[in-house]
Motif scaffolding. Structure first.
Motif, PDB file in Angstrom:
ATOM      1  N   ILE A  95      -7.241  15.296  -4.465  1.00 18.64           N
ATOM      2  CA  ILE A  95      -6.156  14.308  -4.473  1.00 18.64           C
ATOM      3  C   ILE A  95      -5.238  14.501  -3.275  1.00 18.64           C
ATOM      4  O   ILE A  95      -4.794  13.527  -2.648  1.00 18.64           O
ATOM      5  N   THR A  96      -4.951  15.752  -2.931  1.00 18.80           N
ATOM      6  CA  THR A  96      -4.068  16.028  -1.796  1.00 18.80           C
ATOM      7  C   THR A  96      -4.654  15.493  -0.499  1.00 18.80           C
ATOM      8  O   THR A  96      -3.957  14.829   0.284  1.00 18.80           O
ATOM      9  N   VAL A  97      -5.926  15.749  -0.273  1.00 20.52           N
ATOM     10  CA  VAL A  97      -6.575  15.262   0.945  1.00 20.52           C
ATOM     11  C   VAL A  97      -6.603  13.739   0.968  1.00 20.52           C
ATOM     12  O   VAL A  97      -6.359  13.112   2.017  1.00 20.52           O
ATOM     13  N   PHE A 125      -4.671  11.444   3.773  1.00 17.77           N
ATOM     14  CA  PHE A 125      -5.334  10.412   4.575  1.00 17.77           C
ATOM     15  C   PHE A 125      -4.618   9.072   4.426  1.00 17.77           C
ATOM     16  O   PHE A 125      -4.468   8.326   5.404  1.00 17.77           O
ATOM     17  N   ALA A 126      -4.170   8.761   3.199  1.00 18.19           N
ATOM     18  CA  ALA A 126      -3.451   7.497   2.977  1.00 18.19           C
ATOM     19  C   ALA A 126      -2.148   7.468   3.776  1.00 18.19           C
ATOM     20  O   ALA A 126      -1.822   6.460   4.421  1.00 18.19           O
ATOM     21  N   PHE A 127      -1.404   8.563   3.771  1.00 18.48           N
ATOM     22  CA  PHE A 127      -0.145   8.603   4.518  1.00 18.48           C
ATOM     23  C   PHE A 127      -0.381   8.647   6.021  1.00 18.48           C
ATOM     24  O   PHE A 127       0.491   8.256   6.805  1.00 18.48           O
ATOM     25  N   PHE A 140       0.843  -1.201   0.000  1.00 18.86           N
ATOM     26  CA  PHE A 140       0.000   0.000   0.000  1.00 18.86           C
ATOM     27  C   PHE A 140       0.876   1.248   0.000  1.00 18.86           C
ATOM     28  O   PHE A 140       0.603   2.221  -0.723  1.00 18.86           O
ATOM     29  N   LEU A 141       1.956   1.234   0.793  1.00 19.49           N
ATOM     30  CA  LEU A 141       2.881   2.373   0.822  1.00 19.49           C
ATOM     31  C   LEU A 141       3.525   2.580  -0.542  1.00 19.49           C
ATOM     32  O   LEU A 141       3.625   3.721  -1.021  1.00 19.49           O
ATOM     33  N   LEU A 142       3.949   1.496  -1.166  1.00 17.20           N
ATOM     34  CA  LEU A 142       4.518   1.575  -2.521  1.00 17.20           C
ATOM     35  C   LEU A 142       3.530   2.238  -3.478  1.00 17.20           C
ATOM     36  O   LEU A 142       3.899   3.107  -4.274  1.00 17.20           O
ATOM     37  N   THR A 143       2.274   1.836  -3.375  1.00 10.08           N
ATOM     38  CA  THR A 143       1.245   2.363  -4.276  1.00 10.08           C
ATOM     39  C   THR A 143       1.029   3.855  -4.077  1.00 10.08           C
ATOM     40  O   THR A 143       0.975   4.620  -5.046  1.00 10.08           O
ATOM     41  N   ILE A 144       0.932   4.289  -2.825  1.00 15.51           N
ATOM     42  CA  ILE A 144       0.619   5.700  -2.601  1.00 15.51           C
ATOM     43  C   ILE A 144       1.832   6.600  -2.887  1.00 15.51           C
ATOM     44  O   ILE A 144       1.655   7.753  -3.320  1.00 15.51           O
ATOM     45  N   ILE A 186       2.693  11.492   7.675  1.00 14.72           N
ATOM     46  CA  ILE A 186       2.158  12.838   7.462  1.00 14.72           C
ATOM     47  C   ILE A 186       3.285  13.834   7.204  1.00 14.72           C
ATOM     48  O   ILE A 186       3.211  14.667   6.289  1.00 14.72           O
ATOM     49  N   LEU A 187       4.344  13.752   8.015  1.00 16.00           N
ATOM     50  CA  LEU A 187       5.467  14.681   7.880  1.00 16.00           C
ATOM     51  C   LEU A 187       6.121  14.564   6.507  1.00 16.00           C
ATOM     52  O   LEU A 187       6.383  15.579   5.836  1.00 16.00           O
ATOM     53  N   MET A 188       6.382  13.342   6.072  1.00 13.64           N
ATOM     54  CA  MET A 188       7.066  13.148   4.796  1.00 13.64           C
ATOM     55  C   MET A 188       6.174  13.521   3.622  1.00 13.64           C
ATOM     56  O   MET A 188       6.643  14.070   2.617  1.00 13.64           O
ATOM     57  N   PHE A 189       4.864  13.254   3.734  1.00 15.51           N
ATOM     58  CA  PHE A 189       3.973  13.666   2.651  1.00 15.51           C
ATOM     59  C   PHE A 189       3.904  15.185   2.574  1.00 15.51           C
ATOM     60  O   PHE A 189       3.970  15.762   1.473  1.00 15.51           O
TER      61      PHE A 189
END
Length: 293
Positions: free
Chosen positions: A103-105, A109-111, A50-54, A119-122
């Motif tokens: 898309i940003t929101v 939420f995904a991160f 999931f992390l790879l995908t987002i 959240i910090l890295m996104f």
């Protein structure tokens, strides 16, 4: 210069291939980098896929933002204009900003699923993606800053995201790979600036426009040489396991071509083909690592 954004198509859905595949080599490389990091650290699971995908989607989104803010520059070059979704369709700026917010929101939420680190890295990555292309910062138009930003955030950052978000303990291989990705990203940006020099000279500025092609090629060759040397050191020292050596073999034709082609541009078709091959091998690595855990 008074540039009019006259749409060549009023059917956005028919032009979606341009939005999705225009930067396939960029977001495809992002997916390969993240998959490699997960494989190296034996972190294959539903959550990390999931992390790879987002992360891949975030980079695709970042390049879509770049296309939107590059419209007036891409219009000068027919080939680039033909690939830019936001030139080829009737896509009002207001609709784009709504799209940007949604898309940003969604990505935020995904991160969020990965806690404060996600959240910090996104937040940091998204700010750089926006500031790189959009005014008033437009970092890609600030000589030297453009190369540093590209080197730190285009190919290096996806790997760093995995290490930080998943709180991975660093190893020697991480230093070698991050160094390689930095040199690869700088060389790639110089290569792209040389390709677009004629267009950029008319409507924009960057390192190559400011300092000229006389500085571009030596620096591109130097960055590529550092890249090759770092990868060779990693492989021959045993820091990089041989199972990852096919990535070096996939890249090698493009790297060699930089040394011998002179002023000729790179083959975009070959870049996409070799990116697709790298994606296939990355999928193999993810499956192989997942089965062996």
């Amino acid at each position: 210069m008074n540039i009019q954004f006259n749409s060549l198509s009023n059917r956005p859905l028919r032009q979606l291939d341009k939005l999705i595949f225009n930067h396939m080599d960029a977001w495809g490389v992002t997916a390969v980098i993240v998959a490699t990091a997960l494989s190296i650290h034996q972190l294959i699971s539903a959550k990390t896929i999931f992390l790879l995908t987002i992360i891949t989607l975030t980079y695709w989104f970042g390049f879509a933002i770049n296309d939107f803010y590059d419209r007036k520059h891409d219009l000068i070059e027919p080939q680039k204009a033909a690939r830019n979704y936001f030139i080829q369709t009737s896509f009002p700026p207001t609709l784009f900003h709504i799209f940007l917010l949604i898309i940003t929101v969604s990505l935020l939420f995904a991160f969020y699923q990965f806690g404060w680190r996600g959240i910090l890295m996104f937040a940091g990555g998204f700010f750089i993606a926006w500031a790189y292309s959009a005014p008033p910062f437009r970092l890609k138009s600030r000589p030297l800053v453009d190369l540093i930003t590209h080197g730190l955030f285009v190919e290096s950052f996806p790997y760093l995201l995995v290490l930080f978000i998943l709180n991975v303990q660093w190893q020697a291989i991480d230093v070698v790979i991050l160094s390689s990705l930095f040199f690869a990203s700088v060389a790639s940006q110089l290569e792209q600036q040389a390709r677009d020099f004629g267009v950029d000279s008319q409507s924009d500025t960057n390192f190559t426009v400011r300092f000229g092609l006389g500085w571009n090629r030596p620096l591109m060759i130097l960055s590529t040489s550092f890249l090759i040397s770092t990868i060779c050191y990693g492989l021959f020292s045993g820091i990089i396991p041989l199972i990852y050596s096919p990535f070096a073999a996939i890249m090698l034709p493009l790297l060699i071509h930089r040394f011998i082609r002179g002023s000729q541009p790179r083959s975009e078709q070959w870049v996409k083909i070799l990116t697709a091959v790298a994606i296939v091998y990355a999928i193999f690595l993810v499956i192989q690592t997942g089965l062996s855990q």
